[in-house]
Design an enzyme around this catalytic site. Structure first.
Site: not given
Ligand code: DON
Length: 573
Positions: A385, A405, A456, A477-478
């Protein structure tokens, strides 16, 4: 009257010509290469920190050409779709937190939505098990994109320059190309084997099937055509007309769900920010459908009762305290958070300081409080992201996090458009018993439903004190996004670190389930690990956590920092 209109027209036209000339100059000058980019910059009139040196240069040039922070943020957003394709996008979505010069803080939710054809169990196989191949790799993985509408709506409300001007840099970068850095060339090379069955994606990311090398110029003519359509027609250039036809045609051909009615119905939404107070600072972040603002506020509320500043940043005492705080907040996320337009999220209760106090009653400073270490989610390292921060000389601030994502989304490019699609549908709780790619669990609050936005963790955040700008931050970072933002804030407010230190400092993360503290490999000492284990914690090393491209304001001076964990740059003046 008439002559006033004519004069305005010429003034506008001249300003825009000047802006375009400046942008063309910086881009063709070729000074914007990863090698010359700086991760830190200082200035007093404008600052931009992103994960792409080219995009940071675009933002700084737009500010220099008289654009405000929103003009710059919008230009950066479109530029990232060209220069940072892992996450910068037209086919994804994001969230922006904006502070207007009059002090109002507002957020724009441009998150993807589930297509109207979506169903709650669409990713479950006959045995009721989650098919993550479908939720991550297929056309079904894509939600209706929100980025283009979001950037245009943001620009319409706050921008000063014309739409054509803010889109011009991205267009030029796509059409004329830009020089590939080692990092981006490497990431694309790694991606190629996965594109074997995706001809339009292979066409975009390779030179007739041959990998591009660092130092080569990468051109994206199809993407340039799409950007031109958006520049000429605005929203209609993407959500109707030939681009929309290409998207829906591909979806029908390949079993995806996005149809013209989904594109027609898509609209970014202005939402109030989640506002919390922490040690005299005002913290503004994203409301549902992101969990970021609520969890950040909840965690800061819990921490405010403890002398965080008196504890050493990487000490077991502080890591233990943060872990216990994070455990409680993420447990709430699992149960209560989802799209508040579809589910009654108890926002006020969750961010209430009294609730935070009650939640910490079971806290034991010496002992891990829950031992639910049963399921250890498998972390994928290919996630991506991107977050960027912008400020201008009038104190307009923008924190914007955007994503497909996974890294490069579902890796499907819509033929003829250069648009890479998201796999955001995996952020729903497609199953109540199996976690998504970030190890996150969920329930009814985040179940799939037609038109609903998937939950999210994105946490674009502004910190102010006495109504004056202090900090702009956020991260990819999810699930680790929220704890990354938390740690940057603690490092600045409690530990008094410089922004460069606060961003570069080692990070840890806990999310209730799996019950394990993640730490950045090699960045936690053996004694600290042993101490935490003695308190009852499990730990696991992983690669870098987060990329917090941030800006700090001290006595009117802007300090921009691109997180050294990625390939970005800060640019300001
Ligand atoms: O919206 C979210 O929380 C996830 N789709 C974010 C994905 C993400 O941060 C991937 N990154 N490193």
């Amino acid at each position: 009257m008439m002559s006033g209109v004519v004069t305005r027209f010429w003034v506008q036209a001249l300003t825009q010509l000047l802006a375009l000339a400046l942008i063309a100059a910086v881009l063709s000058w070729g000074g914007v290469t990863a090698a010359s980019a700086e991760t830190q910059a200082v200035g007093r009139q404008g600052m931009v920190a992103t994960s792409s040196p080219e995009a940071s240069a675009v933002g700084a040039q737009i500010l220099k050409a008289g654009g405000n922070a929103v003009d710059a943020a919008v230009a950066v957003g479109f530029a990232l779709a060209v220069t940072y394709p892992e996450a910068g996008n037209l086919g994804g979505g994001g969230f922006a937190v904006v502070r207007a010069p009059d002090g109002e803080v507002i957020t724009l939710d441009h998150r993807e939505r589930a297509p109207f054809g979506a169903t709650q169990d669409m990713f479950l196989d006959a045995a009721g098990r989650l098919d993550s191949n479908l939720s991550l790799e297929s056309h079904l993985a894509s939600g209706t994109p929100g980025s283009v509408d979001g950037l245009l709506v943001l620009h319409e409300r706050f921008g000063k320059l014309s739409r054509e001007t803010v889109l011009a840099p991205a267009l030029i970068l796509a059409r004329n190309g830009f020089v590939l850095s080692e990092t981006l060339a490497g990431r694309i090379q790694e991606l190629l084997p996965e594109l074997r069955d995706r001809p339009a994606s292979l066409r975009k990311f390779s030179d007739g099937g041959k990998a591009y090398r660092a130092g080569e110029t990468w051109r994206q003519p199809d993407l340039a055509k799409t950007l031109q359509a958006i520049s000429d027609e605005g929203r209609a250039g993407f959500y109707s007309g030939w681009v929309a036809k290409a998207i829906t045609h591909e979806m029908v051909q390949q079993g995806g769900l996005i149809r013209q009615q989904d594109l027609d119905a898509y609209a970014a939404v202005w939402r109030d920010p989640i506002h919390g107070r922490y040690r005299g600072f005002d913290v503004y972040s994203m409301a549902p459908p992101s969990s970021g603002g609520i969890l950040l506020t909840q965690m800061l509320n819990m921490l405010s009762a403890y002398p965080v500043g008196a504890l050493q940043p990487d000490s077991p005492e502080l890591i233990h305290l943060m872990t216990e705080v994070e455990r409680r907040a993420y447990a709430d996320r699992t149960e209560h958070l989802g799209d508040a337009d579809f589910y009654p999220v108890p926002i006020q209760k969750l961010i209430d300081p009294g609730y935070a106090k009650a939640r910490m009653q079971s806290y034991d400073p010496n002992k891990a409080s829950l031992s639910s270490a049963i399921s250890h989610g498998v972390w994928q390292e290919s996630e991506q992201t991107t977050h960027y921060s912008v400020i201008d000389g009038d104190g307009m601030m923008v924190a914007l996090t955007t994503t497909l994502n996974s890294s490069f989304g579902n890796k499907w490019v819509i033929p003829g458009t250069g648009i890479l699609m998201n796999n955001e549908m995996d952020d729903f709780a497609a199953s109540t018993t199996e976690a998504n790619q970030y190890g996150l669990l969920g329930n009814t609050a985040n179940a799939i439903a037609p038109g609903k936005r998937m939950l999210s963790s994105m946490t674009p955040t502004l910190v102010l004190k006495d109504n004056a700008p202090v900090l702009i931050t956020g991260s990819p970072g999810g699930s680790t996004i929220i704890t990354t933002v938390l740690q940057v804030i603690l490092n600045v407010i409690d530990h008094g670190q410089s922004l460069a230190q606060a961003v570069a400092a080692p990070r840890v993360h806990h999310q209730w389930q799996p019950d394990v503290i993640d730490f950045e490999k090699g960045r936690l000492s053996g004694t600290v690990i042993a101490d935490l284990k003695a308190r009852g914690h499990s730990l696991q090393a992983r690669s870098a956590i987060g990329v917090a491209n941030s800006i700090l304001v001290t006595d009117g001076q802007f300090e921009g920092v691109a997180d050294p964990r990625d390939m970005g740059a800060a640019a300001g003046f």
